[in-house]
Design a protein around this motif. Structure first.
Motif, PDB file in Angstrom:
ATOM      1  N   PHE A  92       0.730  -1.171   0.006  1.00  0.00           N
ATOM      2  CA  PHE A  92      -0.187   0.034   0.059  1.00  0.00           C
ATOM      3  C   PHE A  92       0.741   1.197   0.088  1.00  0.00           C
ATOM      4  O   PHE A  92       0.361   2.481  -0.475  1.00  0.00           O
ATOM      5  N   LEU A  93       2.139   1.280   0.719  1.00  0.00           N
ATOM      6  CA  LEU A  93       2.817   2.305   0.855  1.00  0.00           C
ATOM      7  C   LEU A  93       4.303   2.195   0.529  1.00  0.00           C
ATOM      8  O   LEU A  93       5.219   2.173   1.265  1.00  0.00           O
ATOM      9  N   PRO A  94       4.473   1.809  -0.609  1.00  0.00           N
ATOM     10  CA  PRO A  94       5.761   1.452  -1.095  1.00  0.00           C
ATOM     11  C   PRO A  94       6.947   2.698  -0.914  1.00  0.00           C
ATOM     12  O   PRO A  94       8.263   2.100  -0.316  1.00  0.00           O
ATOM     13  N   PHE A  95       6.785   3.847  -1.302  1.00  0.00           N
ATOM     14  CA  PHE A  95       7.649   4.889  -1.026  1.00  0.00           C
ATOM     15  C   PHE A  95       8.037   5.040   0.459  1.00  0.00           C
ATOM     16  O   PHE A  95       9.170   5.258   0.789  1.00  0.00           O
ATOM     17  N   GLU A  96       6.895   4.865   1.399  1.00  0.00           N
ATOM     18  CA  GLU A  96       6.988   5.078   2.527  1.00  0.00           C
ATOM     19  C   GLU A  96       8.032   4.176   3.360  1.00  0.00           C
ATOM     20  O   GLU A  96       8.883   4.042   4.126  1.00  0.00           O
ATOM     21  N   ILE A  97       7.774   2.789   2.640  1.00  0.00           N
ATOM     22  CA  ILE A  97       8.311   1.616   3.199  1.00  0.00           C
ATOM     23  C   ILE A  97      10.011   1.962   2.740  1.00  0.00           C
ATOM     24  O   ILE A  97      10.912   1.566   3.368  1.00  0.00           O
ATOM     25  N   ILE A  98      10.260   2.351   1.515  1.00  0.00           N
ATOM     26  CA  ILE A  98      11.628   2.583   1.183  1.00  0.00           C
ATOM     27  C   ILE A  98      12.369   3.308   2.010  1.00  0.00           C
ATOM     28  O   ILE A  98      13.484   3.267   2.233  1.00  0.00           O
ATOM     29  N   CYS A  99      11.753   4.607   2.361  1.00  0.00           N
ATOM     30  CA  CYS A  99      12.130   5.495   3.264  1.00  0.00           C
ATOM     31  C   CYS A  99      12.511   4.806   4.705  1.00  0.00           C
ATOM     32  O   CYS A  99      13.585   5.130   5.295  1.00  0.00           O
ATOM     33  N   ALA A 100      11.502   4.037   5.038  1.00  0.00           N
ATOM     34  CA  ALA A 100      11.939   3.632   6.575  1.00  0.00           C
ATOM     35  C   ALA A 100      12.822   2.370   6.365  1.00  0.00           C
ATOM     36  O   ALA A 100      13.759   2.069   7.377  1.00  0.00           O
ATOM     37  N   LEU A 101      12.902   1.795   5.262  1.00  0.00           N
ATOM     38  CA  LEU A 101      14.339   0.717   5.135  1.00  0.00           C
ATOM     39  C   LEU A 101      15.368   1.421   5.154  1.00  0.00           C
ATOM     40  O   LEU A 101      16.607   1.008   5.656  1.00  0.00           O
ATOM     41  N   LEU A 102      15.694   2.664   4.338  1.00  0.00           N
ATOM     42  CA  LEU A 102      16.971   3.690   4.346  1.00  0.00           C
ATOM     43  C   LEU A 102      17.055   4.020   5.886  1.00  0.00           C
ATOM     44  O   LEU A 102      18.196   3.754   6.285  1.00  0.00           O
ATOM     45  N   ALA A 103      16.189   4.395   6.666  1.00  0.00           N
ATOM     46  CA  ALA A 103      16.342   4.717   7.975  1.00  0.00           C
ATOM     47  C   ALA A 103      16.776   3.572   8.947  1.00  0.00           C
ATOM     48  O   ALA A 103      17.803   3.672   9.622  1.00  0.00           O
ATOM     49  N   TRP A 104      16.265   2.336   8.591  1.00  0.00           N
ATOM     50  CA  TRP A 104      16.606   1.016   9.298  1.00  0.00           C
ATOM     51  C   TRP A 104      18.193   1.004   9.144  1.00  0.00           C
ATOM     52  O   TRP A 104      18.737   0.523   9.852  1.00  0.00           O
ATOM     53  N   GLY A 139      13.158   3.175  14.810  1.00  0.00           N
ATOM     54  CA  GLY A 139      13.604   4.489  14.203  1.00  0.00           C
ATOM     55  C   GLY A 139      12.750   4.375  12.876  1.00  0.00           C
ATOM     56  O   GLY A 139      12.221   5.387  12.349  1.00  0.00           O
ATOM     57  N   ALA A 140      12.887   3.169  12.259  1.00  0.00           N
ATOM     58  CA  ALA A 140      12.290   3.079  10.977  1.00  0.00           C
ATOM     59  C   ALA A 140      10.708   3.063  11.068  1.00  0.00           C
ATOM     60  O   ALA A 140      10.003   3.561  10.219  1.00  0.00           O
ATOM     61  N   LEU A 141      10.262   2.807  12.120  1.00  0.00           N
ATOM     62  CA  LEU A 141       8.628   2.863  12.422  1.00  0.00           C
ATOM     63  C   LEU A 141       8.473   4.082  12.593  1.00  0.00           C
ATOM     64  O   LEU A 141       7.246   4.635  11.832  1.00  0.00           O
ATOM     65  N   ILE A 142       9.142   5.118  13.292  1.00  0.00           N
ATOM     66  CA  ILE A 142       8.854   6.443  13.364  1.00  0.00           C
ATOM     67  C   ILE A 142       8.943   7.024  11.953  1.00  0.00           C
ATOM     68  O   ILE A 142       8.153   8.009  11.634  1.00  0.00           O
ATOM     69  N   VAL A 143       9.901   6.922  11.096  1.00  0.00           N
ATOM     70  CA  VAL A 143      10.139   7.289   9.868  1.00  0.00           C
ATOM     71  C   VAL A 143       8.970   7.104   8.802  1.00  0.00           C
ATOM     72  O   VAL A 143       8.359   7.595   8.116  1.00  0.00           O
ATOM     73  N   LEU A 144       8.264   5.569   9.035  1.00  0.00           N
ATOM     74  CA  LEU A 144       7.311   5.320   8.380  1.00  0.00           C
ATOM     75  C   LEU A 144       5.941   5.800   8.635  1.00  0.00           C
ATOM     76  O   LEU A 144       5.293   6.474   7.713  1.00  0.00           O
TER      77      LEU A 144
END
Length: 109
Positions: free
Chosen positions: A29-41, A57-62
């Motif tokens: 549902f949110l591929p771009f947000e997951i990419i941002c969260a994976l980068l943060a992770w 931290g990735a959860l907060i970014v998501l």
């Protein structure tokens, strides 16, 4: 899927922390947000070498990027599924959070 992963009846209602399963569910549902969260992770994991800190931290970014990129959340008009998954992930990380506060959380090599 996340609830079943974290509280499996086959494992006496024990299970994982729900981070990867939650990411997999939300990636549809949110591929771009997951990419941002994976980068943060990845960045938090490389810098601090603490897996639970990187996951939280990735959860907060998501959550933040979901409000930035999809404030109205198309089709469902609510961020409730994200907050439900976030609540489950944070709940499963409570022992890790307590160790982080006490500076006793183990680092990954």
């Amino acid at each position: 899927a996340v609830f079943g992963h974290c509280f499996s009846p086959y494992l006496k209602f024990e299970g994982g922390k729900g981070v990867a399963t939650g990411a997999g569910v939300l990636a549809v549902f949110l591929p771009f947000e997951i990419i941002c969260a994976l980068l943060a992770w990845f960045i938090i994991g490389k810098v601090f070498k603490i897996s639970s800190l990187a996951s939280l931290g990735a959860l907060i970014v998501l959550i933040a990027t979901s409000f930035i990129f999809h404030y109205d959340m198309p089709v469902i008009n609510t961020h409730a599924p994200i907050f439900i998954i976030a609540f489950i992930v944070v709940y499963k990380h409570i022992p890790n959070i307590l160790r982080l506060i006490g500076k006793q959380e183990c680092k990954v090599i």
